[in-house]
Design a protein around this motif. Structure first.
Motif, mmCIF file in Angstrom:
data_model
loop_
_atom_site.group_PDB
_atom_site.id
_atom_site.type_symbol
_atom_site.label_atom_id
_atom_site.label_comp_id
_atom_site.label_asym_id
_atom_site.label_seq_id
_atom_site.Cartn_x
_atom_site.Cartn_y
_atom_site.Cartn_z
ATOM 1 N N LEU A 68 4.781 7.188 -7.544
ATOM 2 C CA LEU A 68 5.361 6.178 -8.421
ATOM 3 C C LEU A 68 4.979 4.769 -7.973
ATOM 4 C CD1 LEU A 68 8.908 7.752 -8.836
ATOM 5 C CD2 LEU A 68 7.070 7.687 -10.526
ATOM 6 N N SER A 69 5.019 4.516 -6.654
ATOM 7 C CA SER A 69 4.672 3.185 -6.147
ATOM 8 C C SER A 69 4.452 3.245 -4.639
ATOM 9 C CB SER A 69 5.785 2.184 -6.459
ATOM 10 O OG SER A 69 6.979 2.557 -5.794
ATOM 11 N N GLU A 90 -1.767 7.610 -9.576
ATOM 12 C CA GLU A 90 -0.468 8.289 -9.509
ATOM 13 C C GLU A 90 -0.602 9.802 -9.479
ATOM 14 O OE1 GLU A 90 -1.152 5.939 -11.859
ATOM 15 O OE2 GLU A 90 0.123 4.251 -11.232
#
Length: 183
Positions: A68-69, A90
Motif C-alpha cells: 500500500l505504501s 504495489e
C-alpha cells in the motif's frame, strides 16, 4: 478475525445465530483459519504494517504484497533513504529509485504497509465459503465425509492438488485473480 465479521458468516451460512459458547467460538476459529489460508495465498486481507530485511541490488523486492505504501527504507549501517525518491509497484512489491539508481548496500530494512484498504468482494466471498467448508467438513456434512463419495461432477468441494492448503475449488476460483507468486 477482522476481515469478515462473524455476523456475516452466520448470515452466509443461513444460521440465524449460535448461542454464545463453544459452537460460536469454534465458528470464529474456523473463520480465522479461513482468513489465514486465503491470506497465505493472496497476501494480507487488511492493511498491516510489515518490516522486512531484503537484499540490495538493482531493485528491492518486498516479500509481502500487495504493497500500500512505503514508510522507511534503511540500508544496513546507514540512514533512512528519502521515500519520495522511490517508487513501488504495489502488485509485485518491487521498489526502484525514480532516477534509476541502484541499491548498493547488502541489506535494507524496509517498513511498509501491505494488504488491502478494502476487502474485494471475491476475497470476502472466498473467506465466507472457506469458513462454510471448514464448518461443514468438521461436522461430516461435506460430500465424501460420512456420506457418499464426491463424484466427478461435484464442483463444490474438490481441492486443488499441490496447494499448500487444500482449498475447495470454489474458493480457488474466487481467489485466483489475487494469488501472489513468491520468488
Amino acid at each position: 478475525m477482522s476481515a469478515v465479521q462473524l455476523q456475516d458468516v452466520l448470515r452466509h451460512m443461513n444460521m440465524a445465530s449460535l448461542s454464545a459458547g463453544t459452537e460460536l467460538d469454534a465458528l470464529a476459529d474456523m473463520c480465522d483459519s479461513a482468513e489465514g489460508a486465503i491470506a497465505n495465498r493472496c497476501g494480507p486481507l487488511e492493511a498491516t504494517s510489515v518490516t522486512s530485511r531484503v537484499p540490495g541490488g538493482d531493485v528491492l523486492v518486498l516479500p509481502v504484497v500487495p504493497v500500500l505504501s512505503l514508510t522507511s527504507v534503511t540500508p544496513a549501517g546507514g540512514s533512512d533513504l528519502t521515500v519520495a525518491d522511490l517508487i513501488v509497484n504495489e502488485a509485485s512489491g518491487v521498489v526502484e529509485y525514480t532516477s534509476g539508481a541502484t541499491f548498493p548496500a547488502s541489506r535494507y530494512t524496509v517498513t511498509y504497509a501491505a494488504g488491502r484498504m478494502t476487502l474485494p468482494g471475491d476475497l470476502r466471498l472466498a473467506v465466507l465459503e472457506m469458513t462454510r467448508h471448514l464448518w461443514m467438513s468438521q461436522r461430516g456434512t461435506t460430500p465424501g465425509l460420512g456420506g457418499a463419495f464426491p463424484t466427478s461432477t461435484d464442483t463444490e468441494f474438490p481441492s486443488v492438488a499441490g496447494s499448500s492448503f487444500a482449498l475447495p475449488w470454489r474458493v480457488e476460483q474466487l481467489i485466483a485473480p489475487h494469488v501472489t507468486v513468491s520468488i
